[in-house]
Scaffold this active site. Structure first.
Site, PDB file in Angstrom:
ATOM      1  N   ASN A  86      19.326 -63.652 -96.125  1.00 15.62           N
ATOM      2  CA  ASN A  86      19.119 -64.396 -94.953  1.00 15.62           C
ATOM      3  C   ASN A  86      18.745 -64.073 -93.374  1.00 15.62           C
ATOM      4  OD1 ASN A  86      18.569 -66.070 -92.864  1.00 15.62           O
ATOM      5  ND2 ASN A  86      17.959 -67.842 -93.755  1.00 15.62           N
ATOM      6  N   HIS A 137      19.681 -64.381 -88.321  1.00 17.95           N
ATOM      7  CA  HIS A 137      20.434 -64.580 -87.114  1.00 17.95           C
ATOM      8  C   HIS A 137      20.367 -62.937 -86.722  1.00 17.95           C
ATOM      9  CE1 HIS A 137      21.451 -69.049 -86.792  1.00 17.95           C
ATOM     10  NE2 HIS A 137      21.585 -68.665 -88.125  1.00 17.95           N
ATOM     11  N   HIS A 177      13.384 -67.680 -91.892  1.00 13.68           N
ATOM     12  CA  HIS A 177      12.388 -69.798 -91.480  1.00 13.68           C
ATOM     13  C   HIS A 177      12.269 -69.209 -90.835  1.00 13.68           C
ATOM     14  CE1 HIS A 177      14.660 -74.123 -91.213  1.00 13.68           C
ATOM     15  NE2 HIS A 177      13.077 -73.377 -90.582  1.00 13.68           N
ATOM     16  N   ARG A 184      10.861 -70.977 -87.661  1.00 13.45           N
ATOM     17  CA  ARG A 184      10.505 -72.249 -86.710  1.00 13.45           C
ATOM     18  C   ARG A 184       9.766 -72.401 -85.835  1.00 13.45           C
ATOM     19  NH1 ARG A 184      14.803 -75.565 -86.507  1.00 13.45           N
ATOM     20  NH2 ARG A 184      16.829 -74.978 -88.087  1.00 13.45           N
ATOM     21  N   ARG A 238      12.873 -69.399 -82.541  1.00 13.85           N
ATOM     22  CA  ARG A 238      13.369 -69.725 -81.911  1.00 13.85           C
ATOM     23  C   ARG A 238      14.287 -67.719 -82.214  1.00 13.85           C
ATOM     24  NH1 ARG A 238      18.080 -74.169 -84.164  1.00 13.85           N
ATOM     25  NH2 ARG A 238      16.116 -75.363 -83.460  1.00 13.85           N
ATOM     26  N   GLU A 265      11.495 -69.608 -95.339  1.00 14.93           N
ATOM     27  CA  GLU A 265      11.511 -71.244 -95.451  1.00 14.93           C
ATOM     28  C   GLU A 265      10.858 -71.903 -94.406  1.00 14.93           C
ATOM     29  OE1 GLU A 265      15.881 -71.957 -93.995  1.00 14.93           O
ATOM     30  OE2 GLU A 265      16.446 -70.318 -95.821  1.00 14.93           O
ATOM     31  N   THR A 301      19.060 -76.468 -89.728  1.00 14.68           N
ATOM     32  CA  THR A 301      18.737 -76.999 -91.268  1.00 14.68           C
ATOM     33  C   THR A 301      20.072 -78.079 -91.306  1.00 14.68           C
ATOM     34  OG1 THR A 301      17.001 -75.439 -92.408  1.00 14.68           O
ATOM     35  CG2 THR A 301      17.421 -77.551 -93.448  1.00 14.68           C
ATOM     36  N   GLU A 306      15.774 -76.049-104.368  1.00 14.95           N
ATOM     37  CA  GLU A 306      17.819 -75.265-103.437  1.00 14.95           C
ATOM     38  C   GLU A 306      18.444 -76.332-103.522  1.00 14.95           C
ATOM     39  OE1 GLU A 306      17.632 -72.102-100.488  1.00 14.95           O
ATOM     40  OE2 GLU A 306      18.861 -72.500 -99.797  1.00 14.95           O
ATOM     41  N   HIS A 340      23.519 -72.646 -98.135  1.00 12.91           N
ATOM     42  CA  HIS A 340      23.781 -72.999 -96.722  1.00 12.91           C
ATOM     43  C   HIS A 340      25.284 -73.216 -97.004  1.00 12.91           C
ATOM     44  CE1 HIS A 340      23.217 -75.053 -92.894  1.00 12.91           C
ATOM     45  NE2 HIS A 340      22.214 -75.319 -93.173  1.00 12.91           N
TER      46      HIS A 340
HETATM   47  N1  PXP Z   1      18.926 -71.975 -97.452  1.00 15.61           N
HETATM   48  C1  PXP Z   1      18.859 -72.850 -96.178  1.00 15.61           C
HETATM   49  C2  PXP Z   1      17.430 -73.965 -96.680  1.00 15.61           C
HETATM   50  C3  PXP Z   1      18.598 -72.719 -95.451  1.00 15.61           C
HETATM   51  O1  PXP Z   1      17.520 -73.696 -94.298  1.00 15.61           O
HETATM   52  C4  PXP Z   1      19.552 -71.488 -94.497  1.00 15.61           C
HETATM   53  C5  PXP Z   1      19.819 -71.987 -92.816  1.00 15.61           C
HETATM   54  O2  PXP Z   1      19.021 -71.137 -92.142  1.00 15.61           O
HETATM   55  C6  PXP Z   1      19.992 -71.195 -96.000  1.00 15.61           C
HETATM   56  C7  PXP Z   1      20.089 -71.640 -96.841  1.00 15.61           C
HETATM   57  C8  PXP Z   1      21.338 -70.000 -95.297  1.00 15.61           C
HETATM   58  O3  PXP Z   1      22.340 -71.190 -94.515  1.00 15.61           O
HETATM   59  P1  PXP Z   1      23.586 -70.229 -93.711  1.00 15.61           P
HETATM   60  O4  PXP Z   1      22.985 -69.238 -92.401  1.00 15.61           O
HETATM   61  O5  PXP Z   1      25.004 -71.224 -93.429  1.00 15.61           O
HETATM   62  O6  PXP Z   1      24.471 -69.548 -94.971  1.00 15.61           O
END
Ligand code: PXP
Length: 236
Positions: free
Chosen positions: A6, A9, A42, A44, A48, A69, A100, A150, A190
């Site tokens: 992901n 960031h 993601h 949003r 952001r 996402e 999330t 997931e 997550h």
């Molecule tokens: N899975 C989902 C559905 C999420 O919303 C997120 C956060 O965007 C992640 C995985 C990844 O989480 P993390 O950034 O804590 O690894």
């Protein structure tokens, strides 16, 4: 196990200055070269971090698998059916949340979610639903015709007492087994990091993990290529 990286960031850093660097597109390419099996972003409602421009270019350049996402809103469905990523993961979204906060309550919103799943599938988009590891939510996701689920690992990741950790792992294990039996692909994610990943990797019904913050945090210090490679080594 497969690794979905992901890269939200990377875009968070860019948006901190509203400039054009670092570019999440470059991050996707480097992640893939380092062994990522998929790229997750993601988009949003408040934009952001990831922007529609990122999504459009990522659809062109990602060679593995692009997972979007998104909340199950009309706006997001319109964008998803236009850009057509390989997978969409339905997540709940609150404007004030830092990340999330929990899984989608599919049981409570079954009809609405089923309609969104069907609409996305009409465009050959595979649909995954982010849910808490509860058996009711697994059944509801199956009833909503999801291709995949997931499992939210946040509670497991936050657990500190051994007993609590084991309880959460058992829930994830049971839900993964049930989801697989129902014919859905099982993912998890997550708040996973380089340390807590070990117990999740031992759950063989899980085929893919989505990890963001811990990889990008490590990347800030040691580089993205190394951060992805080290995570991939831990889960393979
Ligand atoms: N899975 C989902 C559905 C999420 O919303 C997120 C956060 O965007 C992640 C995985 C990844 O989480 P993390 O950034 O804590 O690894």
């Amino acid at each position: 196990m497969k690794l979905g990286v992901n890269i939200d960031h990377i875009a968070t850093i860019r948006e901190a200055r509203k400039t054009n660097e670092p570019d999440p597109v470059a991050a996707a390419i480097i992640s893939e070269l380092a062994g990522a099996d998929g790229i997750t972003v993601h988009l949003r409602g408040d934009r952001r971090h990831i922007q529609e421009r990122d999504l459009r270019i990522l659809k062109e350049v990602v060679k593995t698998h692009l997972n979007l996402e998104m909340s199950a809103t009309q706006e997001m469905v319109r964008i998803a059916t236009n850009i057509q990523p390989h997978t969409c993961t339905l997540v709940p979204e609150k404007p004030e949340e830092v990340t999330t906060e929990g899984g989608l309550d599919v049981s409570l919103n079954l009809e609405a979610i089923r309609r969104v799943v069907k609409r996305l599938q009409e465009y050959s988009i595979e649909v995954s639903i982010f849910i808490d590891p509860e058996l009711d939510q697994i059944k509801a996701s199956y009833n909503a015709s999801a291709n995949a689920i997931e499992l939210n690992t946040n509670k497991y990741s936050l657990a500190r007492k051994q007993e609590e950790i084991e309880t959460e792992i058992q829930k994830i294990k049971d839900c993964a087994a049930m989801g697989k039996k129902l014919g859905m692909r099982i993912l998890a994610g997550h708040a996973l990091n380089y340390i807590n990943i070990e117990k999740i990797v031992a759950i063989l019904d899980i085929e893919e993990l989505n990890i963001g913050h811990s990889i990008i945090a490590r990347a800030a210090l040691v580089g993205l290529e190394r951060a992805v490679r080290e995570m991939k080594q831990l889960i393979t």
